[in-house]
Design a protein around this motif. Structure first.
Motif, PDB file in Angstrom:
ATOM      1  N   PHE A 176      13.505 -52.025 -44.751  1.00  0.00           N
ATOM      2  CA  PHE A 176      14.712 -51.528 -45.411  1.00  0.00           C
ATOM      3  C   PHE A 176      14.868 -52.292 -46.722  1.00  0.00           C
ATOM      4  N   PRO A 177      15.223 -51.592 -47.829  1.00  0.00           N
ATOM      5  CA  PRO A 177      15.481 -52.298 -49.087  1.00  0.00           C
ATOM      6  C   PRO A 177      16.621 -53.306 -48.899  1.00  0.00           C
ATOM      7  N   GLN A 178      16.577 -54.392 -49.626  1.00  0.00           N
ATOM      8  CA  GLN A 178      17.617 -55.414 -49.470  1.00  0.00           C
ATOM      9  C   GLN A 178      19.010 -54.858 -49.737  1.00  0.00           C
ATOM     10  N   GLN A 179      19.109 -53.904 -50.673  1.00  0.00           N
ATOM     11  CA  GLN A 179      20.435 -53.373 -50.998  1.00  0.00           C
ATOM     12  C   GLN A 179      21.070 -52.638 -49.825  1.00  0.00           C
ATOM     13  N   PHE A 180      20.240 -52.197 -48.850  1.00  0.00           N
ATOM     14  CA  PHE A 180      20.783 -51.529 -47.670  1.00  0.00           C
ATOM     15  C   PHE A 180      21.778 -52.422 -46.944  1.00  0.00           C
ATOM     16  N   PHE A 181      21.515 -53.723 -46.923  1.00  0.00           N
ATOM     17  CA  PHE A 181      22.362 -54.654 -46.183  1.00  0.00           C
ATOM     18  C   PHE A 181      23.667 -54.979 -46.909  1.00  0.00           C
ATOM     19  N   PHE A 182      23.802 -54.491 -48.139  1.00  0.00           N
ATOM     20  CA  PHE A 182      25.021 -54.734 -48.907  1.00  0.00           C
ATOM     21  C   PHE A 182      25.911 -53.488 -49.007  1.00  0.00           C
ATOM     22  N   LEU A 183      25.510 -52.405 -48.357  1.00  0.00           N
ATOM     23  CA  LEU A 183      26.308 -51.181 -48.423  1.00  0.00           C
ATOM     24  C   LEU A 183      27.648 -51.384 -47.731  1.00  0.00           C
ATOM     25  N   ASP A 184      28.726 -51.006 -48.430  1.00  0.00           N
ATOM     26  CA  ASP A 184      30.063 -51.148 -47.844  1.00  0.00           C
ATOM     27  C   ASP A 184      30.294 -50.143 -46.723  1.00  0.00           C
ATOM     28  N   GLU A 185      29.818 -48.918 -46.945  1.00  0.00           N
ATOM     29  CA  GLU A 185      30.047 -47.855 -45.978  1.00  0.00           C
ATOM     30  C   GLU A 185      29.057 -47.963 -44.825  1.00  0.00           C
ATOM     31  N   ASP A 186      29.584 -48.022 -43.605  1.00  0.00           N
ATOM     32  CA  ASP A 186      28.722 -48.095 -42.435  1.00  0.00           C
ATOM     33  C   ASP A 186      27.953 -46.791 -42.261  1.00  0.00           C
ATOM     34  N   MET A 187      26.841 -46.862 -41.567  1.00  0.00           N
ATOM     35  CA  MET A 187      26.059 -45.666 -41.269  1.00  0.00           C
ATOM     36  C   MET A 187      26.832 -44.782 -40.297  1.00  0.00           C
ATOM     37  N   PRO A 188      26.617 -43.467 -40.338  1.00  0.00           N
ATOM     38  CA  PRO A 188      27.297 -42.574 -39.404  1.00  0.00           C
ATOM     39  C   PRO A 188      26.961 -42.967 -37.961  1.00  0.00           C
ATOM     40  N   GLU A 189      27.896 -42.727 -37.078  1.00  0.00           N
ATOM     41  CA  GLU A 189      27.675 -43.077 -35.672  1.00  0.00           C
ATOM     42  C   GLU A 189      27.508 -41.809 -34.841  1.00  0.00           C
ATOM     43  N   ILE A 190      26.362 -41.704 -34.195  1.00  0.00           N
ATOM     44  CA  ILE A 190      26.124 -40.610 -33.264  1.00  0.00           C
ATOM     45  C   ILE A 190      26.449 -41.127 -31.873  1.00  0.00           C
ATOM     46  N   ALA A 193      16.706 -48.922 -25.545  1.00  0.00           N
ATOM     47  CA  ALA A 193      16.170 -49.224 -26.872  1.00  0.00           C
ATOM     48  C   ALA A 193      15.702 -47.951 -27.564  1.00  0.00           C
ATOM     49  N   MET A 194      15.030 -47.076 -26.801  1.00  0.00           N
ATOM     50  CA  MET A 194      14.560 -45.811 -27.367  1.00  0.00           C
ATOM     51  C   MET A 194      15.741 -44.918 -27.739  1.00  0.00           C
ATOM     52  N   LYS A 195      16.716 -44.878 -26.859  1.00  0.00           N
ATOM     53  CA  LYS A 195      17.879 -44.027 -27.079  1.00  0.00           C
ATOM     54  C   LYS A 195      18.600 -44.411 -28.376  1.00  0.00           C
ATOM     55  N   PHE A 196      18.870 -45.693 -28.541  1.00  0.00           N
ATOM     56  CA  PHE A 196      19.629 -46.115 -29.711  1.00  0.00           C
ATOM     57  C   PHE A 196      18.779 -46.104 -30.983  1.00  0.00           C
ATOM     58  N   CYS A 197      17.473 -46.275 -30.831  1.00  0.00           N
ATOM     59  CA  CYS A 197      16.579 -46.098 -31.978  1.00  0.00           C
ATOM     60  C   CYS A 197      16.653 -44.652 -32.462  1.00  0.00           C
ATOM     61  N   THR A 198      16.674 -43.724 -31.505  1.00  0.00           N
ATOM     62  CA  THR A 198      16.760 -42.304 -31.837  1.00  0.00           C
ATOM     63  C   THR A 198      18.095 -41.989 -32.501  1.00  0.00           C
ATOM     64  N   PHE A 199      19.185 -42.566 -31.990  1.00  0.00           N
ATOM     65  CA  PHE A 199      20.494 -42.367 -32.612  1.00  0.00           C
ATOM     66  C   PHE A 199      20.475 -42.830 -34.067  1.00  0.00           C
ATOM     67  N   SER A 200      19.836 -43.971 -34.311  1.00  0.00           N
ATOM     68  CA  SER A 200      19.820 -44.506 -35.674  1.00  0.00           C
ATOM     69  C   SER A 200      18.989 -43.625 -36.604  1.00  0.00           C
ATOM     70  N   ALA A 201      17.880 -43.073 -36.083  1.00  0.00           N
ATOM     71  CA  ALA A 201      17.091 -42.135 -36.891  1.00  0.00           C
ATOM     72  C   ALA A 201      17.934 -40.907 -37.225  1.00  0.00           C
ATOM     73  N   GLY A 202      18.686 -40.428 -36.232  1.00  0.00           N
ATOM     74  CA  GLY A 202      19.572 -39.288 -36.457  1.00  0.00           C
ATOM     75  C   GLY A 202      20.645 -39.601 -37.480  1.00  0.00           C
ATOM     76  N   ALA A 203      21.167 -40.825 -37.446  1.00  0.00           N
ATOM     77  CA  ALA A 203      22.208 -41.222 -38.401  1.00  0.00           C
ATOM     78  C   ALA A 203      21.677 -41.176 -39.829  1.00  0.00           C
ATOM     79  N   ILE A 204      20.436 -41.598 -40.012  1.00  0.00           N
ATOM     80  CA  ILE A 204      19.835 -41.524 -41.347  1.00  0.00           C
ATOM     81  C   ILE A 204      19.698 -40.070 -41.782  1.00  0.00           C
ATOM     82  N   ALA A 205      19.339 -39.200 -40.837  1.00  0.00           N
ATOM     83  CA  ALA A 205      19.238 -37.767 -41.148  1.00  0.00           C
ATOM     84  C   ALA A 205      20.591 -37.213 -41.589  1.00  0.00           C
ATOM     85  N   LEU A 206      21.668 -37.682 -40.972  1.00  0.00           N
ATOM     86  CA  LEU A 206      23.000 -37.227 -41.365  1.00  0.00           C
ATOM     87  C   LEU A 206      23.284 -37.619 -42.813  1.00  0.00           C
TER      88      LEU A 206
END
Length: 369
Positions: free
Chosen positions: A58-72, A88-101
């Motif tokens: 992840f780019p370093q600037q990702f960790f400075f984003l004020d807005e949280d990622m969407p929550e599935i 672990a698989m389930k929540f990894c999948t949720f996070s991939a989905g959040a990026i898609a959102l």
């Protein structure tokens, strides 16, 4: 002075399916230190942050984003084979989905996409629901040439699943009133079409269950399978196309006609009572003997996204692409590739031309066939 958002550290770690102990070991720090980073009690020094960003891709600037990622939320998702998934698989999948959102949000800010046209068919049995949806969408009993194109034309956002989530067949969810389907591209093309129809069944029949956190059980999955079977192979079409003999040779012709697997065709004829149990068992044995349960014979060409192809084509005409999307969202281009069917710069689908708008401030409307 920008401050680190501790939730972004947790998100990135979960996205890579790492425990706190695993990431701490890779970083050469204690688990307690990482725990403090993720709670915001302390912040990583610049050297540790740079190492973390590289490890997690992840780019370093990702960790400075004020807005949280969407929550599935788990209750709002329909997974296939949920019982076989680790947390672990389930929540990894949720996070991939959040990026898609977030990717979808980026696209919608720049393009006019089709609005969702999904009726609520929760009061209908799978067979009737499939027939009703075909009637509403004007599909008749004809084979569906491309499931992904059809879903996108009806306002459903379709993304591919990343390599890290290869154990997940497919899943769907609603987010802010928009339906999303995620498909595994490692499976066969025939399996992918069935998975797409299966998730469509959830979206039109299980809306209340998904929105109110009710239990997703085996029966719900069985009914989604029944919907997919009926949607891809309408009863009238199956009845009209009964083979003179239930052999692999004859089923191969129907496989190419409906775009489904041999196993799915055999099961459909059996479920409608059009083949005897004895013939059905022998057919299943023969299919298994040839290895056709896992390796589909004469495989179809894999379906891909028409909408994302057109978006990328227009961006390319503006000398833009995945890099601009990734930089805007502070994520890696690898994430964009994983979610967009690993599309390269493709020619426009079906020969339809795309006219790039003269006014770049206008959001072009994408016409999907």
């Amino acid at each position: 002075m920008f401050e680190i958002n501790p939730k972004q550290i947790t998100f990135a770690r979960v996205r890579r399916r790492l425990t706190k102990a695993q990431l701490a070991k890779e970083l050469g720090i204690t688990s307690r230190s990482l725990q403090n980073y993720e709670t915001g009690a302390t912040v990583p020094d610049p050297e540790t942050l740079a190492k973390m960003a590289k490890l997690l891709n992840f780019p370093q600037q990702f960790f400075f984003l004020d807005e949280d990622m969407p929550e599935i939320r788990e209750h709002a998702v329909s997974f296939r084979k949920l019982s076989k998934m680790t947390d672990a698989m389930k929540f990894c999948t949720f996070s991939a989905g959040a990026i898609a959102l977030k990717v979808n949000e980026w696209i919608e800010e720049r393009f006019n996409l089709p609005s969702a046209e999904l009726p609520d068919l929760s009061d209908l049995e799978p067979e009737e629901a499939a027939a009703t949806l075909r009637r509403i969408w004007g599909l008749g009993n004809a084979p569906i040439p491309n499931m992904i194109h059809l879903l996108e034309s009806k306002g459903i956002r379709v993304f591919s699943l990343a390599e890290e989530t290869r154990e997940v067949d497919a899943f769907c969810t609603w987010y802010e009133g928009k339906p999303f389907i995620f498909l595994n591209t490692i499976k066969s093309a025939e399996r992918g079409r069935f998975d797409a129809a299966h998730e469509l069944g959830h979206l039109v029949r299980d809306v209340y269950t998904m929105q109110h956190g009710l239990t997703h059980g085996p029966e719900m999955e069985r009914q989604a399978d029944a919907f997919a079977s009926a949607f891809l192979m309408p009863m009238a079409s199956v009845t009209a196309n009964q083979p003179p003999a239930y052999t692999i040779k004859y089923l191969m012709k129907l496989k190419h006609y409906w775009g489904v697997s041999l196993v799915a065709i055999a099961y459909r004829f059996n479920s409608l009572g059009l083949v005897s149990e004895w013939n059905y068992r022998n057919l299943c044995i023969e299919i298994a003997k040839h290895g056709y349960r896992t390796n589909e014979p004469e495989p179809m060409e894999r379906e891909t996204s028409q909408l994302l192809t057109k978006v990328l084509d227009i961006l390319h005409s503006r000398k833009q692409g995945r890099r601009e999307i990734a930089e805007s969202l502070s994520i890696s281009t690898d994430e964009i590739n994983a979610l967009t069917f690993q599309l390269t710069r493709l020619s426009v689908v079906s020969g339809n031309s795309i006219t790039t708008p003269k006014l770049k401030k206008e959001r072009p409307k994408l016409r999907l066939i």
